[in-house]
Design a protein around this motif. Structure first.
Motif, short mmCIF file in Angstrom:
data_model
loop_
_atom_site.label_atom_id
_atom_site.label_comp_id
_atom_site.label_asym_id
_atom_site.label_seq_id
_atom_site.Cartn_x
_atom_site.Cartn_y
_atom_site.Cartn_z
N GLU A 135 21.08 23.49 46.07
CA GLU A 135 21.89 24.37 46.92
C GLU A 135 21.25 25.76 47.03
O GLU A 135 21.20 26.36 48.11
N LEU A 136 20.80 26.28 45.87
CA LEU A 136 20.17 27.60 45.85
C LEU A 136 18.88 27.61 46.69
O LEU A 136 18.63 28.56 47.44
N LEU B 174 19.85 27.67 50.28
CA LEU B 174 20.30 29.02 50.67
C LEU B 174 19.11 29.96 50.87
O LEU B 174 19.11 30.76 51.80
N GLN B 175 18.12 29.86 50.00
CA GLN B 175 16.90 30.67 50.17
C GLN B 175 16.22 30.33 51.49
O GLN B 175 15.76 31.21 52.21
N GLY B 176 16.15 29.06 51.78
CA GLY B 176 15.56 28.62 53.05
C GLY B 176 16.34 29.12 54.25
O GLY B 176 15.77 29.59 55.23
N ARG B 177 17.69 29.02 54.15
CA ARG B 177 18.55 29.54 55.22
C ARG B 177 18.35 31.03 55.42
O ARG B 177 18.30 31.52 56.55
N TYR B 178 18.24 31.75 54.32
CA TYR B 178 18.04 33.20 54.39
C TYR B 178 16.73 33.52 55.11
O TYR B 178 16.71 34.34 56.04
N ASN C 161 25.54 38.53 53.83
CA ASN C 161 26.48 37.48 53.44
C ASN C 161 25.76 36.30 52.78
O ASN C 161 26.24 35.75 51.78
N ILE C 162 24.63 35.93 53.33
CA ILE C 162 23.85 34.83 52.75
C ILE C 162 23.34 35.24 51.37
O ILE C 162 23.38 34.45 50.42
N LYS C 163 22.88 36.48 51.26
CA LYS C 163 22.37 36.97 49.98
C LYS C 163 23.48 37.01 48.92
O LYS C 163 23.25 36.61 47.77
N VAL C 164 24.67 37.46 49.30
CA VAL C 164 25.81 37.50 48.37
C VAL C 164 26.17 36.08 47.92
O VAL C 164 26.41 35.83 46.73
N LYS D 106 26.27 32.07 43.61
CA LYS D 106 25.97 30.71 43.13
C LYS D 106 24.93 30.74 42.00
O LYS D 106 25.00 29.94 41.07
N LEU D 107 24.00 31.66 42.08
CA LEU D 107 22.99 31.79 41.02
C LEU D 107 23.65 32.23 39.71
O LEU D 107 23.38 31.66 38.65
#
Length: 181
Positions: free
Chosen positions: A90-91, A94-98, A60-63, A68-69
């Motif tokens: 934001e991107l 998200l990478q950090g969250r992933y 889900n995080i990857k999607v 967004k990318l």
């Protein structure tokens, strides 16, 4: 009289040597036992479901990141500098969250596996202890780890005091080990 002493000595030696040979040692592959237990099969099913849940969250995080990318790439020319920077930030977040979630997920998976495996190992160990005691085994070696799976503590002599003496280690009186219960 000499014959009686020799006969007595011979009987004592024979009895002593037969009691030495009467000691029973066993072996077991604990890993094989644990793998074949029904509880392990249930644990594996639970772990597969847990892993799928974690993988779905990562997906889900990857999607979200990919969506967004693509949005940023598609609209980059029409975005103002501040909006573009905001979307790039934001991107990155998200990478950090992933990455963070992936690390936490691995830890959670390992923790859950250990929690589910501990009672299975305890049950197997209890069965090994019970069978070993009932069978009169002095020691049972675990062939999967190369260690002892069971030993009859009452029949073994602790050689630690002699080894400490040999090494010149002296225990301080206040630091002596607590008495066994």
């Amino acid at each position: 009289m000499k014959k009686a002493i020799k006969l007595t000595l011979a009987v004592v030696l024979v009895m002593g040597s037969t009691s030495l040979f009467a000691q029973k040692f066993g072996r077991i592959n604990t890993q094989e036992i644990i793998v074949s237990m029904p509880e392990t099969k249930e644990m594996n099913t639970n772990m597969e479901a847990f892993a799928k849940e974690l993988q779905d969250n990562l997906e889900n995080i990857k999607v979200e990141f990919n969506t967004k990318l693509l949005d940023l790439q598609k609209n980059e020319a029409t975005l103002s500098e501040s909006v573009r920077q905001l979307k790039q930030k934001e991107l990155q977040e998200l990478q950090g969250r992933y990455a963070e979630f992936e690390q936490v997920a691995q830890q959670d998976y390992q923790k859950k596996q250990n929690e589910l495996l501990a009672p299975i190992i305890e049950k197997a160990k209890a069965a090994i202890d019970k069978i070993s005691q009932a069978g009169g085994f002095l020691a049972v070696f675990d062939t999967s780890t190369g260690s002892l799976a069971y030993f009859d503590e009452a029949t073994l002599t602790d050689i630690a005091p002699e080894v400490k003496k040999e090494l010149g280690i002296t225990d301080a009186p206040a630091a002596s080990a607590p008495a066994a219960k």
